[in-house]
Design a protein around this motif. Structure first.
Motif, PDB file in Angstrom:
ATOM      1  N   ASP A  86      33.100  28.430  33.718  1.00 42.54           N
ATOM      2  CA  ASP A  86      34.269  27.631  33.354  1.00 42.54           C
ATOM      3  C   ASP A  86      35.523  28.318  33.882  1.00 42.54           C
ATOM      4  OD1 ASP A  86      36.472  26.422  32.020  1.00 42.54           O
ATOM      5  OD2 ASP A  86      35.118  25.701  30.454  1.00 42.54           O
ATOM      6  N   SER A  87      36.026  27.823  35.005  1.00 43.42           N
ATOM      7  CA  SER A  87      37.153  28.488  35.662  1.00 43.42           C
ATOM      8  C   SER A  87      38.406  28.497  34.795  1.00 43.42           C
ATOM      9  CB  SER A  87      37.442  27.839  37.018  1.00 43.42           C
ATOM     10  OG  SER A  87      37.757  26.471  36.854  1.00 43.42           O
ATOM     11  N   SER A  88      38.607  27.478  33.966  1.00 49.30           N
ATOM     12  CA  SER A  88      39.793  27.452  33.106  1.00 49.30           C
ATOM     13  C   SER A  88      39.714  28.538  32.038  1.00 49.30           C
ATOM     14  CB  SER A  88      39.949  26.079  32.453  1.00 49.30           C
ATOM     15  OG  SER A  88      40.234  25.110  33.430  1.00 49.30           O
ATOM     16  N   ILE A  89      38.525  28.681  31.428  1.00 47.24           N
ATOM     17  CA  ILE A  89      38.354  29.746  30.435  1.00 47.24           C
ATOM     18  C   ILE A  89      38.493  31.114  31.086  1.00 47.24           C
ATOM     19  CG2 ILE A  89      36.622  30.900  28.966  1.00 47.24           C
ATOM     20  CD1 ILE A  89      35.650  28.144  28.109  1.00 47.24           C
ATOM     21  N   LEU A  90      37.829  31.320  32.211  1.00 48.57           N
ATOM     22  CA  LEU A  90      37.859  32.626  32.875  1.00 48.57           C
ATOM     23  C   LEU A  90      39.276  33.010  33.296  1.00 48.57           C
ATOM     24  CD1 LEU A  90      34.658  32.305  35.092  1.00 48.57           C
ATOM     25  CD2 LEU A  90      34.911  33.698  33.037  1.00 48.57           C
ATOM     26  N   THR A  91      40.014  32.061  33.866  1.00 51.69           N
ATOM     27  CA  THR A  91      41.358  32.391  34.335  1.00 51.69           C
ATOM     28  C   THR A  91      42.348  32.518  33.179  1.00 51.69           C
ATOM     29  OG1 THR A  91      41.802  30.048  34.822  1.00 51.69           O
ATOM     30  CG2 THR A  91      41.014  31.437  36.646  1.00 51.69           C
ATOM     31  N   ALA A  92      42.177  31.731  32.134  1.00 52.10           N
ATOM     32  CA  ALA A  92      43.066  31.856  30.973  1.00 52.10           C
ATOM     33  C   ALA A  92      42.879  33.216  30.300  1.00 52.10           C
ATOM     34  CB  ALA A  92      42.792  30.727  29.977  1.00 52.10           C
ATOM     35  N   ILE A  93      41.630  33.587  30.048  1.00 52.51           N
ATOM     36  CA  ILE A  93      41.376  34.889  29.414  1.00 52.51           C
ATOM     37  C   ILE A  93      41.820  36.013  30.342  1.00 52.51           C
ATOM     38  CG2 ILE A  93      39.606  36.457  28.537  1.00 52.51           C
ATOM     39  CD1 ILE A  93      38.000  33.943  27.685  1.00 52.51           C
ATOM     40  N   GLY A  94      41.477  35.902  31.634  1.00 48.29           N
ATOM     41  CA  GLY A  94      41.888  36.927  32.592  1.00 48.29           C
ATOM     42  C   GLY A  94      43.395  37.097  32.634  1.00 48.29           C
ATOM     43  N   ASN A  95      44.129  35.993  32.618  1.00 45.86           N
ATOM     44  CA  ASN A  95      45.586  36.029  32.672  1.00 45.86           C
ATOM     45  C   ASN A  95      46.187  36.556  31.370  1.00 45.86           C
ATOM     46  OD1 ASN A  95      48.150  35.259  34.050  1.00 45.86           O
ATOM     47  ND2 ASN A  95      48.321  33.903  32.281  1.00 45.86           N
ATOM     48  N   ASP A  96      45.668  36.081  30.242  1.00 45.32           N
ATOM     49  CA  ASP A  96      46.267  36.409  28.950  1.00 45.32           C
ATOM     50  C   ASP A  96      45.812  37.759  28.391  1.00 45.32           C
ATOM     51  OD1 ASP A  96      47.486  33.940  29.118  1.00 45.32           O
ATOM     52  OD2 ASP A  96      46.111  32.956  27.723  1.00 45.32           O
ATOM     53  N   TYR A  97      44.561  38.141  28.670  1.00 45.57           N
ATOM     54  CA  TYR A  97      43.999  39.332  28.028  1.00 45.57           C
ATOM     55  C   TYR A  97      43.444  40.350  29.015  1.00 45.57           C
ATOM     56  CZ  TYR A  97      44.362  36.437  23.904  1.00 45.57           C
ATOM     57  OH  TYR A  97      44.843  35.639  22.895  1.00 45.57           O
ATOM     58  N   GLY A  98      43.278  39.978  30.270  1.00 43.78           N
ATOM     59  CA  GLY A  98      42.730  40.886  31.273  1.00 43.78           C
ATOM     60  C   GLY A  98      41.275  40.573  31.564  1.00 43.78           C
ATOM     61  N   TYR A  99      40.857  40.931  32.779  1.00 42.78           N
ATOM     62  CA  TYR A  99      39.501  40.593  33.238  1.00 42.78           C
ATOM     63  C   TYR A  99      38.411  41.239  32.387  1.00 42.78           C
ATOM     64  CZ  TYR A  99      35.732  39.546  36.506  1.00 42.78           C
ATOM     65  OH  TYR A  99      34.575  39.068  37.068  1.00 42.78           O
ATOM     66  N   ASP A 100      38.699  42.389  31.804  1.00 38.59           N
ATOM     67  CA  ASP A 100      37.699  43.060  30.966  1.00 38.59           C
ATOM     68  C   ASP A 100      37.292  42.215  29.761  1.00 38.59           C
ATOM     69  OD1 ASP A 100      37.873  45.170  32.709  1.00 38.59           O
ATOM     70  OD2 ASP A 100      38.885  46.526  31.321  1.00 38.59           O
ATOM     71  N   GLU A 101      38.103  41.245  29.387  1.00 37.57           N
ATOM     72  CA  GLU A 101      37.860  40.454  28.175  1.00 37.57           C
ATOM     73  C   GLU A 101      37.225  39.095  28.438  1.00 37.57           C
ATOM     74  OE1 GLU A 101      38.394  41.754  25.060  1.00 37.57           O
ATOM     75  OE2 GLU A 101      38.785  43.569  26.233  1.00 37.57           O
TER      76      GLU A 101
END
Length: 193
Positions: A86-101
């Protein structure tokens, strides 16, 4: 350049890694226990969530598809999801919390009792898989990891860490896909006798 020799070398490396795993009875027992735990989870209404990076992300999708569709025989679908799609979930979490999350937040939000997390990491040290396993521990979610080399950090965090033989990423990934197919095949055979 002799491309045939390169092919032969790669085939030999793959065969050697698979032969080493074939002779590793300790890792086979870890795999046996992981299958038993996953069968029990499905019988209790659970599902499997799978995650990895790069080629292992593709493997996560591949394995999820085998569970939901079928591997070897026509049967009812088994609930499975790759946390990599899910690109929206992956990019939202990556943007807001960092790729580790990117996987840890999905573990927190999606996983429930009797679910199983399957992480795939050739190094055993992928920080987003480590974080997902830490959240599994907090939520008392069962976990399996397919790893390589010495198991890495995930070896101490997963309930079952199956360590593939092989010194190169490619050969480790080849064993991971055998493990994924076998995991699905064993569950399929057990639940649809």
């Amino acid at each position: 350049m002799n491309y045939i020799q390169t092919l032969k070398d790669n085939l030999q490396a793959s065969i050697a890694a698979k032969q080493a795993f074939l002779n590793n009875h300790q890792q086979q027992q870890v795999f046996q226990s992981a299958v038993e735990m996953l069968v029990d989870a499905y019988r209790r209404g659970g599902r499997i969530y799978i995650a990895g990076n790069g080629g292992s992300a593709a493997d996560a999708q591949h394995i999820a598809a085998e569970f939901v569709s079928k591997l070897a025989k026509d049967r009812a679908p088994l609930a499975a999801e790759a946390l990599t799609v899910d690109s929206s979930i992956l990019t939202a979490i990556g943007n807001d919390y960092g790729y580790d999350e990117v996987f840890a937040r999905q573990v927190i939000g999606k996983m429930r009792d009797h679910d199983v997390f399957l992480g795939i990491t050739t190094s055993g040290n992928s920080q987003n898989i480590v974080r997902a396993l830490e959240e599994c521990r907090k939520k008392q979610i069962k976990s399996i990891v397919f790893s390589g080399h010495d198991g890495g950090k995930v070896n101490a965090l997963a309930d079952y860490c199956v360590i593939a033989s092989g010194g190169e990423t490619a050969t480790i990934q080849e064993i991971h896909i055998v493990l994924g197919h076998t995991l699905c095949g064993c569950v399929e055979a057990e639940l649809f006798k």
